[in-house]
Design a protein around this motif. Structure first.
Motif, PDB file in Angstrom:
ATOM      1  N   ILE A  29      44.701  49.658  32.782  1.00  0.00           N
ATOM      2  CA  ILE A  29      45.276  48.438  33.354  1.00  0.00           C
ATOM      3  C   ILE A  29      45.957  47.635  32.255  1.00  0.00           C
ATOM      4  O   ILE A  29      47.089  47.179  32.400  1.00  0.00           O
ATOM      5  CB  ILE A  29      44.192  47.598  34.069  1.00  0.00           C
ATOM      6  CG1 ILE A  29      43.668  48.337  35.296  1.00  0.00           C
ATOM      7  CG2 ILE A  29      44.742  46.220  34.445  1.00  0.00           C
ATOM      8  CD1 ILE A  29      42.406  47.729  35.896  1.00  0.00           C
ATOM      9  N   LEU A  40      50.119  41.608  36.216  1.00  0.00           N
ATOM     10  CA  LEU A  40      48.807  41.467  36.821  1.00  0.00           C
ATOM     11  C   LEU A  40      48.705  40.083  37.438  1.00  0.00           C
ATOM     12  O   LEU A  40      48.755  39.072  36.743  1.00  0.00           O
ATOM     13  CB  LEU A  40      47.718  41.670  35.764  1.00  0.00           C
ATOM     14  CG  LEU A  40      46.281  41.636  36.251  1.00  0.00           C
ATOM     15  CD1 LEU A  40      46.026  42.719  37.292  1.00  0.00           C
ATOM     16  CD2 LEU A  40      45.335  41.811  35.068  1.00  0.00           C
ATOM     17  N   LEU A  43      42.762  40.004  39.520  1.00  0.00           N
ATOM     18  CA  LEU A  43      41.842  41.103  39.245  1.00  0.00           C
ATOM     19  C   LEU A  43      40.426  40.623  39.492  1.00  0.00           C
ATOM     20  O   LEU A  43      39.988  39.630  38.919  1.00  0.00           O
ATOM     21  CB  LEU A  43      41.987  41.571  37.795  1.00  0.00           C
ATOM     22  CG  LEU A  43      41.065  42.691  37.330  1.00  0.00           C
ATOM     23  CD1 LEU A  43      41.277  43.971  38.136  1.00  0.00           C
ATOM     24  CD2 LEU A  43      41.280  42.970  35.840  1.00  0.00           C
ATOM     25  N   ILE A  59      37.609  37.877  36.794  1.00  0.00           N
ATOM     26  CA  ILE A  59      37.894  38.482  35.500  1.00  0.00           C
ATOM     27  C   ILE A  59      37.269  37.710  34.344  1.00  0.00           C
ATOM     28  O   ILE A  59      36.769  38.303  33.388  1.00  0.00           O
ATOM     29  CB  ILE A  59      39.411  38.678  35.284  1.00  0.00           C
ATOM     30  CG1 ILE A  59      39.657  39.488  34.022  1.00  0.00           C
ATOM     31  CG2 ILE A  59      40.125  37.365  35.279  1.00  0.00           C
ATOM     32  CD1 ILE A  59      41.071  39.935  33.838  1.00  0.00           C
ATOM     33  N   ALA A  98      37.350  47.730  41.674  1.00  0.00           N
ATOM     34  CA  ALA A  98      38.230  46.688  41.154  1.00  0.00           C
ATOM     35  C   ALA A  98      39.248  46.404  42.239  1.00  0.00           C
ATOM     36  O   ALA A  98      39.749  47.327  42.893  1.00  0.00           O
ATOM     37  CB  ALA A  98      38.927  47.161  39.884  1.00  0.00           C
ATOM     38  N   LEU A 100      42.766  44.988  42.445  1.00  0.00           N
ATOM     39  CA  LEU A 100      43.856  44.793  41.503  1.00  0.00           C
ATOM     40  C   LEU A 100      45.095  44.384  42.295  1.00  0.00           C
ATOM     41  O   LEU A 100      45.527  45.118  43.180  1.00  0.00           O
ATOM     42  CB  LEU A 100      44.080  46.121  40.781  1.00  0.00           C
ATOM     43  CG  LEU A 100      45.076  46.247  39.677  1.00  0.00           C
ATOM     44  CD1 LEU A 100      44.588  45.474  38.458  1.00  0.00           C
ATOM     45  CD2 LEU A 100      45.246  47.710  39.306  1.00  0.00           C
TER      46      LEU A 100
END
Length: 141
Positions: A29, A40, A43, A59, A98, A100
């Motif tokens: 990632i 990103l 997350l 995160i 996760a 994402l």
């Protein structure tokens, strides 16, 4: 002319055995973000206990454990509670995932060009990498 702040966005649910993803996944990632392949946007990590209880970790709760302090997340909270619940519904007891949320950075200009031309994406389909590779292997044999 329309300037888009973001291009197309995808939400991935990436599953793992056990409580947490391995460092290889987190490194992958990080590499995508550093290469500016994706931005990103959000997350989260979710875990379903053996008893079925769901734990959601932001995160910043894992940043020290995974060395993610340098990873910029542009729109934390973009994956809302309902998104998390819907995505995590398929998570089996004793597993984790996760969530994402990424913008495909390469596609922002393309989306702007489509918009300027009065065009729009009418459909899109993602073929998972294992399927593509299996098909290619079968046709190459």
């Amino acid at each position: 002319m329309t300037d888009f702040e973001y291009g197309p966005v995808e939400i991935y649910l990436i599953g793992f055995s056990g409580e947490r993803p391995g460092t290889d996944v987190v490194d992958a990632i990080r590499d995508l973000v550093r290469a500016e392949t994706v931005n990103l946007l959000d997350l989260l990590f979710v875990t379903r206990s053996d008893l079925g209880e769901l734990t959601v970790l932001e995160i910043e709760e894992l940043a020290d454990d995974y060395g993610l302090n340098d990873l910029e997340v542009a729109e934390m909270g973009l994956a809302g509670d309902e998104d998390v619940e819907d995505l995590a519904e398929s998570l089996a007891p004793g597993t984790s995932a996760a969530i994402l949320v990424v913008e495909h950075a390469w596609a922002r200009e393309f989306a702007q060009a489509l918009d300027r031309a009065g065009g729009m994406v009418l459909g899109s389909e993602r073929i998972p990498a294992p399927v593509v590779n299996e098909l290619v292997a079968m046709t190459s044999a």
